[in-house]
Write a protein that holds these residues in place. Structure first.
Motif, PDB file in Angstrom:
ATOM      1  N   GLY A 196       0.770  -1.162  -0.098  1.00 16.58           N
ATOM      2  CA  GLY A 196      -0.048   0.115  -0.031  1.00 16.58           C
ATOM      3  C   GLY A 196       1.026   1.263  -0.057  1.00 16.58           C
ATOM      4  O   GLY A 196       0.764   2.267  -0.557  1.00 16.58           O
ATOM      5  N   ILE A 197       1.956   1.445   0.972  1.00 16.35           N
ATOM      6  CA  ILE A 197       2.666   2.437   0.915  1.00 16.35           C
ATOM      7  C   ILE A 197       3.550   2.676  -0.719  1.00 16.35           C
ATOM      8  O   ILE A 197       3.604   3.662  -0.923  1.00 16.35           O
ATOM      9  N   ARG A 198       3.976   1.564  -1.180  1.00 19.43           N
ATOM     10  CA  ARG A 198       4.572   1.668  -2.274  1.00 19.43           C
ATOM     11  C   ARG A 198       3.586   2.151  -3.631  1.00 19.43           C
ATOM     12  O   ARG A 198       4.009   2.921  -4.203  1.00 19.43           O
ATOM     13  N   ALA A 199       2.439   1.540  -3.290  1.00 20.63           N
ATOM     14  CA  ALA A 199       1.348   2.115  -4.431  1.00 20.63           C
ATOM     15  C   ALA A 199       1.169   3.484  -4.377  1.00 20.63           C
ATOM     16  O   ALA A 199       0.985   4.180  -5.280  1.00 20.63           O
ATOM     17  N   VAL A 200       0.849   4.018  -2.900  1.00 22.32           N
ATOM     18  CA  VAL A 200       0.823   5.435  -3.035  1.00 22.32           C
ATOM     19  C   VAL A 200       2.053   6.297  -3.458  1.00 22.32           C
ATOM     20  O   VAL A 200       2.040   7.363  -4.010  1.00 22.32           O
ATOM     21  N   ALA A 201       3.183   5.798  -3.201  1.00 18.37           N
ATOM     22  CA  ALA A 201       4.311   6.416  -3.836  1.00 18.37           C
ATOM     23  C   ALA A 201       4.433   6.634  -5.262  1.00 18.37           C
ATOM     24  O   ALA A 201       4.992   7.469  -5.693  1.00 18.37           O
ATOM     25  N   GLN A 202       3.928   5.456  -5.717  1.00 17.69           N
ATOM     26  CA  GLN A 202       4.243   5.368  -7.125  1.00 17.69           C
ATOM     27  C   GLN A 202       3.022   6.151  -7.918  1.00 17.69           C
ATOM     28  O   GLN A 202       3.168   6.822  -9.009  1.00 17.69           O
ATOM     29  N   ASP A 203       1.714   6.004  -7.492  1.00 16.78           N
ATOM     30  CA  ASP A 203       0.613   6.726  -7.893  1.00 16.78           C
ATOM     31  C   ASP A 203      -0.571   6.733  -7.043  1.00 16.78           C
ATOM     32  O   ASP A 203      -1.370   5.862  -7.007  1.00 16.78           O
ATOM     33  N   ALA A 204      -0.739   7.783  -6.234  1.00 14.90           N
ATOM     34  CA  ALA A 204      -1.612   7.833  -5.391  1.00 14.90           C
ATOM     35  C   ALA A 204      -3.119   7.518  -5.496  1.00 14.90           C
ATOM     36  O   ALA A 204      -3.566   6.999  -5.038  1.00 14.90           O
ATOM     37  N   GLU A 205      -3.221   8.284  -6.746  1.00 14.75           N
ATOM     38  CA  GLU A 205      -4.854   8.133  -7.055  1.00 14.75           C
ATOM     39  C   GLU A 205      -5.287   6.875  -7.483  1.00 14.75           C
ATOM     40  O   GLU A 205      -6.153   6.387  -7.117  1.00 14.75           O
ATOM     41  N   ALA A 207      -3.809   3.995  -6.462  1.00 16.51           N
ATOM     42  CA  ALA A 207      -3.810   3.375  -5.071  1.00 16.51           C
ATOM     43  C   ALA A 207      -4.862   3.589  -4.530  1.00 16.51           C
ATOM     44  O   ALA A 207      -5.591   2.719  -3.823  1.00 16.51           O
ATOM     45  N   SER A 208      -5.733   4.825  -4.655  1.00 16.00           N
ATOM     46  CA  SER A 208      -7.032   4.919  -3.798  1.00 16.00           C
ATOM     47  C   SER A 208      -8.015   4.220  -4.425  1.00 16.00           C
ATOM     48  O   SER A 208      -9.163   3.507  -3.876  1.00 16.00           O
ATOM     49  N   LEU A 209      -7.908   4.208  -5.788  1.00 12.19           N
ATOM     50  CA  LEU A 209      -9.107   3.184  -6.641  1.00 12.19           C
ATOM     51  C   LEU A 209      -8.728   1.851  -6.223  1.00 12.19           C
ATOM     52  O   LEU A 209      -9.940   0.995  -6.505  1.00 12.19           O
ATOM     53  N   MET A 210      -7.667   1.216  -5.813  1.00 10.64           N
ATOM     54  CA  MET A 210      -7.415  -0.196  -5.457  1.00 10.64           C
ATOM     55  C   MET A 210      -8.056  -0.130  -3.974  1.00 10.64           C
ATOM     56  O   MET A 210      -8.116  -1.237  -3.477  1.00 10.64           O
ATOM     57  N   GLY A 211      -8.420   0.867  -3.278  1.00 14.20           N
ATOM     58  CA  GLY A 211      -8.757   0.860  -2.003  1.00 14.20           C
ATOM     59  C   GLY A 211      -7.776   1.082  -0.972  1.00 14.20           C
ATOM     60  O   GLY A 211      -8.130   0.922   0.169  1.00 14.20           O
ATOM     61  N   VAL A 212      -7.001   1.750  -1.049  1.00 13.88           N
ATOM     62  CA  VAL A 212      -5.983   2.340  -0.350  1.00 13.88           C
ATOM     63  C   VAL A 212      -6.313   3.345   0.481  1.00 13.88           C
ATOM     64  O   VAL A 212      -6.502   4.470  -0.521  1.00 13.88           O
ATOM     65  N   ASN A 213      -6.350   3.729   1.656  1.00 16.70           N
ATOM     66  CA  ASN A 213      -6.695   4.768   2.203  1.00 16.70           C
ATOM     67  C   ASN A 213      -5.494   5.701   2.203  1.00 16.70           C
ATOM     68  O   ASN A 213      -4.398   5.292   2.929  1.00 16.70           O
ATOM     69  N   ILE A 214      -5.378   6.657   1.546  1.00 18.00           N
ATOM     70  CA  ILE A 214      -4.132   7.662   1.399  1.00 18.00           C
ATOM     71  C   ILE A 214      -3.704   8.060   2.681  1.00 18.00           C
ATOM     72  O   ILE A 214      -2.474   8.268   3.104  1.00 18.00           O
ATOM     73  N   ASP A 215      -4.596   8.981   3.346  1.00 18.58           N
ATOM     74  CA  ASP A 215      -4.560   9.508   4.654  1.00 18.58           C
ATOM     75  C   ASP A 215      -3.875   8.485   5.461  1.00 18.58           C
ATOM     76  O   ASP A 215      -2.803   8.940   6.377  1.00 18.58           O
TER      77      ASP A 215
ATOM     78  N   ALA B  70     -13.078   7.699  -2.393  1.00 19.33           N
ATOM     79  CA  ALA B  70     -12.578   6.913  -3.331  1.00 19.33           C
ATOM     80  C   ALA B  70     -12.131   5.421  -3.035  1.00 19.33           C
ATOM     81  O   ALA B  70     -12.208   4.483  -3.474  1.00 19.33           O
ATOM     82  N   HIS B  71     -11.280   5.385  -1.798  1.00 17.93           N
ATOM     83  CA  HIS B  71     -10.931   4.132  -1.193  1.00 17.93           C
ATOM     84  C   HIS B  71     -11.728   3.279  -0.802  1.00 17.93           C
ATOM     85  O   HIS B  71     -11.549   2.072  -0.286  1.00 17.93           O
ATOM     86  N   ASP B  72     -13.192   3.651  -0.874  1.00 19.65           N
ATOM     87  CA  ASP B  72     -14.380   2.653  -0.419  1.00 19.65           C
ATOM     88  C   ASP B  72     -14.949   2.007  -1.343  1.00 19.65           C
ATOM     89  O   ASP B  72     -15.719   1.224  -1.257  1.00 19.65           O
ATOM     90  N   PHE B  73     -14.588   2.452  -2.724  1.00 20.25           N
ATOM     91  CA  PHE B  73     -15.378   2.108  -4.039  1.00 20.25           C
ATOM     92  C   PHE B  73     -15.194   0.523  -4.220  1.00 20.25           C
ATOM     93  O   PHE B  73     -16.290  -0.273  -4.821  1.00 20.25           O
ATOM     94  N   ALA B  74     -13.731   0.315  -4.014  1.00 20.97           N
ATOM     95  CA  ALA B  74     -13.334  -1.059  -4.385  1.00 20.97           C
ATOM     96  C   ALA B  74     -14.264  -2.232  -3.704  1.00 20.97           C
ATOM     97  O   ALA B  74     -14.858  -3.134  -4.143  1.00 20.97           O
TER      98      ALA B  74
END
Lengths: 320, 236
Positions: A196-205, A207-215, B70-74
């Protein structure tokens, strides 16, 4: 050759011994720089921002360790199991303090600005503000004089390397920093949290589509970096003592180390720390002790000029 | 399944969507057509929580999700294949697929095996970094990654963009298969003729509004569509 050659020949053994003693000290310092640098690099990886309040995370760890040592270490220097226990307690306390202060910095100086989509300069200023607030608060609360930390162990040489003694203090730094760093490296490379951390580092938006909570991910990087930075503060303070301004120079050097290794790159932070620590230590032999800081920050300027992406380049994203 | 009611999206002072309404029924393939800047991508981004509507409603399976993050849509069952594929460049193919299943707590190995069956090329390249894949491979990976979340509704943004015609055929065939296996699809496309041949229904967007809509087979022969969109894509 001439006179200098004779001087070298006559003093070769002394020089050699001095070299290795300084080398050992440099490696130990380098590990400490690396531990602090990890905090810069993790936060940079996910936010593309330098946390200039990280020095105060380091300082808080130093004080947390100091207070634990002061409360628990008596008149005589402990040894054996009680030493190990005390050091572990110091590590836990300083790690927690570092994580707590880093979390506070993130909440107050960063998240509030992120909510408002502030420009990058605003973060820089708020982080510097947080840094001034924290170290002045520490100065007010804990006094303005450096205090030495009660020693939880006897600092005898554990073994020798090319004749130069390696004291207990260096062994502790080595064991603690390598253990923490390897653990962190593996967590980032192999766990879901790390992915999750690496995904946010590579492409935060994305990552959030994948369900990673950026905050949440950002908060975690502050906690992790804060833990390592806090423990580094404790280990640093064991030798030098603690004072409210103790974070400034080591943190700036750790920032140099992070840039040297490639900001955003975890292993780069450790490698950069080691190189910087060894370089500045050996500068005592080859230049002059007074030039240590000149050499350290000279390296920063050089790296920025010659290879701004550092030795390994930015790649928190990578698994290896 | 999905119902959008009078949704407005603004970027600062600019209004990108002026109150659009449309719906997608379970099992359908619906396509959004329109020129660049008509609001198609914004619509999809709104349906993934990347841009919350300033007003209006988004109902998914009867539930209002207009304020969902956004992170809740998946986890809701909506997966988004973003424009430009957005593969994690420094992750292997396998890790990209694992990212697709980020919110799942059950074992994903079986689904991963299924993806490798559907996309054999991904299996061959599973240890390679995302950045080393070709455009077509990346598009397949982006679709497979989205499917790893086991979505009920799949959102596809320009899946044919920048791909060779043969690869485009393959991708559209796969989209058809995805629907046959029970996933509803909403696809945004520039390639109107391909999209309309595949879709059940289509909406045509213009300047942030839905201009008209109809059955895909009707739109395929609609003069307005033919003149504006098909004219271009037939020639290219």
């Amino acid at each position: 050759m001439g006179a200098f050659g004779h001087y070298l020949a006559a003093h070769f053994d002394t020089l050699k011994l001095e070299f290795w003693a300084l080398f050992v000290g440099g490696v130990a310092n380098g590990f400490l720089y690396g531990m602090i640098a990890v905090g810069y690099t993790l936060v940079y990886g996910v936010l593309r921002l330098i946390n200039f309040a990280h020095s105060e995370v380091f300082m808080s760890g130093g004080f947390a360790g100091y207070f634990v040592m002061r409360a628990l270490v008596g008149q005589s220097v402990p040894s054996g199991f009680s030493s190990v226990g005390l050091i572990l307690l110091g590590i836990v306390a300083s790690g927690l303090a570092g994580a707590l202060v880093a979390t506070l910095i993130e909440r107050v100086a960063y998240r509030t600005l992120r909510r408002r989509n502030a420009p990058k300069l605003a973060y820089l200023i708020s982080a510097i503000g947080a840094s001034y607030f924290l170290f002045n608060l520490a100065g007010k609360e804990f006094g303005h004089l450096s205090v030495s930390m009660p020693q939880p162990y006897i600092n005898h040489p554990v073994f020798h390397i090319f004749g130069a003694p390696v004291e207990m203090y260096y062994v502790i730094i080595l064991v603690v920093s390598v253990a923490m760093f390897v653990l962190l490296d593996r967590v980032v490379a192999t766990t879901k949290l790390g992915r999750g951390i690496r995904a946010v580092a590579q492409d935060a938006e994305t990552a959030s589509l994948m369900g990673v909570n950026i905050d949440r991910t950002i908060a975690i990087t502050f906690i992790v970096g804060g833990t390592l930075g806090g423990v580094a503060g404790f280990l640093f303070g064991l030798n030098i003592g603690v004072v409210y301004t103790m974070g400034f120079v080591p943190a700036l050097k750790a920032f140099t180390a992070a840039v040297l290794g490639g900001i955003g790159n975890l292993r780069g932070a450790m490698i950069g720390g080691l190189i910087l620590g060894i370089f500045e230590s050996l500068c005592v032999v080859f230049v002059q002790a007074a030039y240590i800081d000149v050499v350290a920050f000279g390296i920063l300027v050089l790296v920025l000029l010659v290879r701004p992406t550092g030795i390994l380049g930015e790649r928190l994203g990578r698994s290896a | 399944m999905l119902e959008v009611k009078d949704a407005v999206v603004r970027y600062g002072a600019i209004t990108a969507l002026h109150g659009i309404s449309f719906s997608v029924e379970r099992g359908e393939i619906v396509t959004l057509l329109g020129a660049n800047g008509a609001g198609k991508s914004t619509t999809l981004r709104m349906l993934s929580g990347l841009h919350a509507p300033a007003s209006g409603q988004i109902l998914f399976e009867g539930r209002d999700i207009s304020a969902t993050k956004a992170h809740d849509f998946a986890a809701l069952g909506i997966s988004h294949v973003p424009e430009g594929r957005r593969i994690f460049p420094q992750m292997s193919v396998e890790e990209n697929l694992e990212m697709g299943a980020f919110t799942r707590r059950d074992s994903v190995t079986e689904d991963m095996g299924r993806m490798y069956e559907t996309f054999p090329i991904l299996k061959e390249r599973r240890k390679q970094l995302g950045s080393n894949l070709s455009g077509g491979e990346q598009q397949m990976l982006a679709i497979a990654r989205a499917l790893m979340a086991q979505p009920k509704l799949l959102l596809l943004d320009e899946p044919s963009m920048g791909l060779a015609p043969m690869i485009v055929e393959t991708i559209f065939a796969i989209i058809g298969d995805i629907r046959s296996s029970g996933t509803t699809v909403l696809v945004v496309e520039q390639n109107a003729s391909q999209a309309l041949r595949l879709a059940d229904r289509g909406y045509v967007m213009e300047n942030g509004r839905i201009a008209f809509s109809d059955a895909a087979s009707t739109l395929l022969h609609d003069e307005r569509v033919r003149a504006v969109y098909l004219g271009e894509s037939v020639e290219s």
